[in-house]
Write an enzyme that holds these catalytic residues in place. Structure first.
Site, PDB file in Angstrom:
ATOM      1  N   LYS A  86     -18.884  -7.730  -3.419  1.00  0.00           N
ATOM      2  CA  LYS A  86     -17.865  -8.699  -2.878  1.00  0.00           C
ATOM      3  C   LYS A  86     -18.976  -9.986  -2.401  1.00  0.00           C
ATOM      4  O   LYS A  86     -19.881  -9.926  -2.160  1.00  0.00           O
ATOM      5  CB  LYS A  86     -17.277  -8.145  -1.277  1.00  0.00           C
ATOM      6  CG  LYS A  86     -16.367  -7.017  -1.506  1.00  0.00           C
ATOM      7  CD  LYS A  86     -16.263  -6.223  -0.404  1.00  0.00           C
ATOM      8  CE  LYS A  86     -15.130  -7.177   0.516  1.00  0.00           C
ATOM      9  NZ  LYS A  86     -14.581  -6.491   1.588  1.00  0.00           N
TER      10      LYS A  86
HETATM   11  O1  G3P Z   1     -12.725  -7.207   4.226  1.00  0.00           O
HETATM   12  C1  G3P Z   1     -12.066  -8.115   4.392  1.00  0.00           C
HETATM   13  C2  G3P Z   1     -10.774  -7.472   5.269  1.00  0.00           C
HETATM   14  O2  G3P Z   1     -10.724  -6.159   4.999  1.00  0.00           O
HETATM   15  C3  G3P Z   1     -10.594  -7.956   6.547  1.00  0.00           C
HETATM   16  O3  G3P Z   1      -9.796  -7.365   7.227  1.00  0.00           O
HETATM   17  O4  G3P Z   1      -8.664  -6.446   9.343  1.00  0.00           O
HETATM   18  O5  G3P Z   1     -10.917  -7.793   9.488  1.00  0.00           O
HETATM   19  O6  G3P Z   1      -8.590  -8.805   8.855  1.00  0.00           O
HETATM   20  P1  G3P Z   1      -9.632  -7.494   9.009  1.00  0.00           P
END
Ligand code: G3P
Length: 225
Positions: A86
Site C-alpha cells: 500500500k
Molecule cells: O486502511 C484504510 C482504511 O481501511 C481506513 O479505514 O475505518 O480507519 O476509516 P478507517
C-alpha cells in the site's frame, strides 16, 4: 467483487475465514498499532494462516519515495507471493509507484479521497486504488459516489486498476458498491459478519427447525430419518 478483511487480529481473521468467503486481508499502520507487538510477527502469522492464495495488503511507512520502495522490497521479501504494497497517493507516493511499476512490484494506492488521485494512481500502474468511503462521508462528500466515479474513470480509460474500497461504517455502503461491480472492498470483521446477521432470517430458519423437530423428534436431523 473481492471481499477482504481490514484487520490484523489473528483470532478475528480466523473466525471470518471459518465462516465467510473472503479473499484476503488488508492492514495499515493504525491497524497494526491496535494489535500491538512486532509488526512482522503479526503479519507473518496472518500470512501463514491465510496462505499464499489470499491477497495481503501491507502499507509502506517511509516518508520518501526511495524509502517507500525499500519498504516495499522488504515487505515483499518477508511476506511473499500475493502481497501488495500500500502506497499513499501523495506526491512522494506517486514517485514510488512509478519505480515499483518498473520493478513489477504490485501495489495498492491508498488514502484516496479524490477521483483525480485515483486517475494518477492508475496511470502510475496501481493494481488497486483504495478510496476511503466513510471518511469521505464524514467530510460531507458521498464516499460511495466517489468510488463509483473512480471506477468509471478506470473503465473509460481502459485502465486495469481496480477499486479496493475501504473505510466502511455500514453494510449499505458495501451493498451499493457490490451492485456497481467494483473490483474489491475491505471491511472490518464486524461489518463482514453483519452482512449476514439478521434476526428475521435467524427466526425464519428457527421456525423451520422447530417444525422439523415436531415431525421427527428433538435433536434429529435428516440423517436420522
Ligand atoms: O486502511 C484504510 C482504511 O481501511 C481506513 O479505514 O475505518 O480507519 O476509516 P478507517
Amino acid at each position: 467483487m473481492k471481499l477482504l478483511i481490514d484487520d490484523a487480529h489473528i483470532e478475528q481473521i480466523k473466525k471470518i475465514y471459518e465462516f465467510y468467503p473472503v479473499d484476503g486481508v488488508t492492514t495499515n499502520p493504525t491497524i497494526l498499532y491496535k494489535v500491538g507487538g512486532k509488526p512482522f510477527d503479526v503479519l507473518k502469522e496472518i500470512r501463514e494462516f491465510i496462505g499464499e492464495n489470499s491477497e495481503m495488503h501491507v502499507q509502506a511507512t517511509a516518508r520518501t519515495a526511495e524509502g517507500m520502495v525499500e519498504d516495499a522490497r522488504f515487505i515483499l521479501n518477508r511476506l511473499g507471493k500475493n502481497t501488495l504494497i500500500k502506497i499513499p497517493a501523495i506526491e512522494e507516493g506517486f514517485k514510488a509507484m512509478k519505480i515499483l511499476r518498473d520493478e513489477n512490484i504490485k501495489f495498492t494506492a491508498t488514502a484516496i479521497y479524490t477521483p483525480m488521485q485515483g486517475f494518477l494512481a492508475a496511470k502510475a500502474g496501481a493494481s488497486y486504488a483504495a478510496p476511503y468511503i466513510n471518511r469521505l462521508d464524514n467530510l460531507g462528500y458521498d464516499g460511495v459516489q466517489v468510488a463509483k466515479d473512480i471506477h468509471d474513470i478506470f473503465c473509460a480509460n481502459d485502465f486495469e486498476t481496480e477499486i479496493l474500497a475501504a473505510s466502511f461504517k455500514n453494510s449499505q455502503q458495501l451493498l451499493e458498491l457490490c451492485k456497481y461491480g467494483v473490483g474489491a472492498a475491505t471491511a472490518s470483521p464486524d461489518i463482514i459478519s453483519g452482512l449476514a446477521k439478521n434476526k428475521v432470517v435467524e427466526s425464519a430458519v428457527e421456525d423451520f427447525l422447530t417444525d422439523f423437530s415436531k415431525l421427527v423428534g428433538e435433536g434429529k436431523t435428516m440423517k436420522d430419518c
